[in-house]
Design a protein around this motif. Sequence first.
Motif, PDB file in Angstrom:
ATOM      1  N   ARG A  69      -8.897  -2.846   0.410  1.00 22.76           N
ATOM      2  CA  ARG A  69      -9.358  -2.386   1.724  1.00 22.76           C
ATOM      3  C   ARG A  69      -8.234  -1.673   2.479  1.00 22.76           C
ATOM      4  O   ARG A  69      -8.473  -0.667   3.144  1.00 22.76           O
ATOM      5  N   ALA A  70      -7.011  -2.180   2.372  1.00 22.35           N
ATOM      6  CA  ALA A  70      -5.887  -1.522   3.050  1.00 22.35           C
ATOM      7  C   ALA A  70      -5.610  -0.152   2.441  1.00 22.35           C
ATOM      8  O   ALA A  70      -5.307   0.806   3.166  1.00 22.35           O
ATOM      9  N   THR A  71      -5.762  -0.015   1.131  1.00 22.51           N
ATOM     10  CA  THR A  71      -5.540   1.269   0.471  1.00 22.51           C
ATOM     11  C   THR A  71      -6.625   2.258   0.858  1.00 22.51           C
ATOM     12  O   THR A  71      -6.343   3.428   1.137  1.00 22.51           O
ATOM     13  N   LEU A  72      -7.882   1.801   0.918  1.00 22.69           N
ATOM     14  CA  LEU A  72      -8.969   2.679   1.346  1.00 22.69           C
ATOM     15  C   LEU A  72      -8.773   3.105   2.798  1.00 22.69           C
ATOM     16  O   LEU A  72      -9.038   4.251   3.154  1.00 22.69           O
ATOM     17  N   ALA A  73      -8.289   2.190   3.634  1.00 21.92           N
ATOM     18  CA  ALA A  73      -8.020   2.538   5.030  1.00 21.92           C
ATOM     19  C   ALA A  73      -6.876   3.555   5.114  1.00 21.92           C
ATOM     20  O   ALA A  73      -6.927   4.491   5.921  1.00 21.92           O
ATOM     21  N   ALA A  74      -5.853   3.394   4.265  1.00 25.66           N
ATOM     22  CA  ALA A  74      -4.740   4.346   4.252  1.00 25.66           C
ATOM     23  C   ALA A  74      -5.193   5.722   3.774  1.00 25.66           C
ATOM     24  O   ALA A  74      -4.603   6.739   4.135  1.00 25.66           O
ATOM     25  N   ALA A  75      -6.273   5.750   2.967  1.00 25.12           N
ATOM     26  CA  ALA A  75      -6.818   7.020   2.495  1.00 25.12           C
ATOM     27  C   ALA A  75      -7.715   7.672   3.546  1.00 25.12           C
ATOM     28  O   ALA A  75      -8.201   8.778   3.342  1.00 25.12           O
ATOM     29  N   GLY A  76      -7.958   6.966   4.661  1.00 28.28           N
ATOM     30  CA  GLY A  76      -8.737   7.553   5.742  1.00 28.28           C
ATOM     31  C   GLY A  76     -10.156   7.042   5.850  1.00 28.28           C
ATOM     32  O   GLY A  76     -10.919   7.522   6.689  1.00 28.28           O
ATOM     33  N   LEU A  77     -10.536   6.083   5.030  1.00 23.92           N
ATOM     34  CA  LEU A  77     -11.891   5.525   5.109  1.00 23.92           C
ATOM     35  C   LEU A  77     -11.920   4.409   6.152  1.00 23.92           C
ATOM     36  O   LEU A  77     -11.026   3.562   6.191  1.00 23.92           O
ATOM     37  N   THR A  78     -12.960   4.392   6.970  1.00 28.28           N
ATOM     38  CA  THR A  78     -13.115   3.331   7.956  1.00 28.28           C
ATOM     39  C   THR A  78     -13.792   2.133   7.308  1.00 28.28           C
ATOM     40  O   THR A  78     -14.379   2.239   6.216  1.00 28.28           O
ATOM     41  N   GLU A  79     -13.751   0.991   7.984  1.00 26.22           N
ATOM     42  CA  GLU A  79     -14.391  -0.229   7.472  1.00 26.22           C
ATOM     43  C   GLU A  79     -15.895  -0.005   7.291  1.00 26.22           C
ATOM     44  O   GLU A  79     -16.487  -0.473   6.329  1.00 26.22           O
ATOM     45  N   ALA A  80     -16.523   0.714   8.217  1.00 26.72           N
ATOM     46  CA  ALA A  80     -17.965   0.990   8.123  1.00 26.72           C
ATOM     47  C   ALA A  80     -18.275   1.835   6.890  1.00 26.72           C
ATOM     48  O   ALA A  80     -19.267   1.598   6.196  1.00 26.72           O
ATOM     49  N   GLU A  81     -17.429   2.826   6.602  1.00 21.39           N
ATOM     50  CA  GLU A  81     -17.633   3.655   5.420  1.00 21.39           C
ATOM     51  C   GLU A  81     -17.453   2.843   4.145  1.00 21.39           C
ATOM     52  O   GLU A  81     -18.184   3.035   3.167  1.00 21.39           O
ATOM     53  N   VAL A  82     -16.484   1.948   4.156  1.00 26.44           N
ATOM     54  CA  VAL A  82     -16.255   1.101   2.978  1.00 26.44           C
ATOM     55  C   VAL A  82     -17.470   0.215   2.736  1.00 26.44           C
ATOM     56  O   VAL A  82     -17.963   0.110   1.606  1.00 26.44           O
ATOM     57  N   GLU A  83     -18.011  -0.382   3.796  1.00 22.81           N
ATOM     58  CA  GLU A  83     -19.188  -1.248   3.663  1.00 22.81           C
ATOM     59  C   GLU A  83     -20.411  -0.443   3.225  1.00 22.81           C
ATOM     60  O   GLU A  83     -21.173  -0.888   2.379  1.00 22.81           O
ATOM     61  N   ALA A  84     -20.600   0.760   3.798  1.00 27.55           N
ATOM     62  CA  ALA A  84     -21.755   1.576   3.477  1.00 27.55           C
ATOM     63  C   ALA A  84     -21.705   2.102   2.042  1.00 27.55           C
ATOM     64  O   ALA A  84     -22.731   2.175   1.369  1.00 27.55           O
ATOM     65  N   VAL A 103      -1.898   8.063  -0.694  1.00 25.38           N
ATOM     66  CA  VAL A 103      -2.756   7.393  -1.667  1.00 25.38           C
ATOM     67  C   VAL A 103      -3.154   8.409  -2.733  1.00 25.38           C
ATOM     68  O   VAL A 103      -3.704   9.463  -2.429  1.00 25.38           O
ATOM     69  N   THR A 104      -2.859   8.063  -3.992  1.00 17.69           N
ATOM     70  CA  THR A 104      -3.210   8.951  -5.101  1.00 17.69           C
ATOM     71  C   THR A 104      -4.651   8.702  -5.518  1.00 17.69           C
ATOM     72  O   THR A 104      -5.273   7.705  -5.131  1.00 17.69           O
ATOM     73  N   ASP A 105      -5.189   9.613  -6.327  1.00 15.81           N
ATOM     74  CA  ASP A 105      -6.555   9.447  -6.836  1.00 15.81           C
ATOM     75  C   ASP A 105      -6.667   8.177  -7.671  1.00 15.81           C
ATOM     76  O   ASP A 105      -7.678   7.473  -7.621  1.00 15.81           O
ATOM     77  N   GLU A 106      -5.615   7.885  -8.448  1.00 13.37           N
ATOM     78  CA  GLU A 106      -5.617   6.675  -9.274  1.00 13.37           C
ATOM     79  C   GLU A 106      -5.628   5.420  -8.403  1.00 13.37           C
ATOM     80  O   GLU A 106      -6.369   4.474  -8.685  1.00 13.37           O
ATOM     81  N   ASP A 107      -4.812   5.411  -7.337  1.00 18.82           N
ATOM     82  CA  ASP A 107      -4.817   4.275  -6.408  1.00 18.82           C
ATOM     83  C   ASP A 107      -6.181   4.120  -5.747  1.00 18.82           C
ATOM     84  O   ASP A 107      -6.666   3.001  -5.565  1.00 18.82           O
ATOM     85  N   LEU A 108      -6.785   5.235  -5.370  1.00 16.45           N
ATOM     86  CA  LEU A 108      -8.091   5.189  -4.721  1.00 16.45           C
ATOM     87  C   LEU A 108      -9.149   4.621  -5.656  1.00 16.45           C
ATOM     88  O   LEU A 108      -9.951   3.771  -5.262  1.00 16.45           O
ATOM     89  N   ALA A 109      -9.130   5.050  -6.915  1.00 15.93           N
ATOM     90  CA  ALA A 109     -10.096   4.527  -7.889  1.00 15.93           C
ATOM     91  C   ALA A 109      -9.879   3.031  -8.130  1.00 15.93           C
ATOM     92  O   ALA A 109     -10.848   2.260  -8.221  1.00 15.93           O
ATOM     93  N   THR A 110      -8.613   2.613  -8.213  1.00 12.23           N
ATOM     94  CA  THR A 110      -8.312   1.194  -8.414  1.00 12.23           C
ATOM     95  C   THR A 110      -8.714   0.376  -7.194  1.00 12.23           C
ATOM     96  O   THR A 110      -9.235  -0.730  -7.330  1.00 12.23           O
ATOM     97  N   VAL A 114       0.872  -1.172   0.000  1.00 17.79           N
ATOM     98  CA  VAL A 114       0.000   0.000   0.000  1.00 17.79           C
ATOM     99  C   VAL A 114       0.904   1.215   0.000  1.00 17.79           C
ATOM    100  O   VAL A 114       1.668   1.440   0.941  1.00 17.79           O
ATOM    101  N   LEU A 115       0.831   1.973  -1.072  1.00 22.28           N
ATOM    102  CA  LEU A 115       1.686   3.145  -1.210  1.00 22.28           C
ATOM    103  C   LEU A 115       1.010   4.346  -0.567  1.00 22.28           C
ATOM    104  O   LEU A 115      -0.194   4.564  -0.740  1.00 22.28           O
TER     105      LEU A 115
END
Length: 114
Positions: A93-108, A51-58, A47-48
Amino acid sequence: MARGGCWLRNCVDPNDAAPLPPAPAPFHKPQPEGQQNVTTLLDDFPVLTPVTDEDLATAVRAVRTHVPESWPEGELCRSERVPYPCRLARWGRATLAAAGLTEAEVEAEQGGWA
């Protein structure tokens, strides 16, 4: 016809054959101090950060594509048919977490991401 009912000339009767030698033990090269072997390096994608916008989209696409599916063998990744979570699902999921999103936000948000 040769012995044992074989129609080939050089047929050997399995009862007369010498036993096979034991298989050699697999060769394991010892790792120098401070180095990892390949399986350790390939366990997960890095997980780099930042987190760039491209990484976040991927990562969003990986989380939406690599979802669990129930099989008789257990939960498998819908895309790769390996035990869930697969490497890309873990990376996403690790990249989204590194971008500041919580597990609940990812699920929602999983159903709402395009």
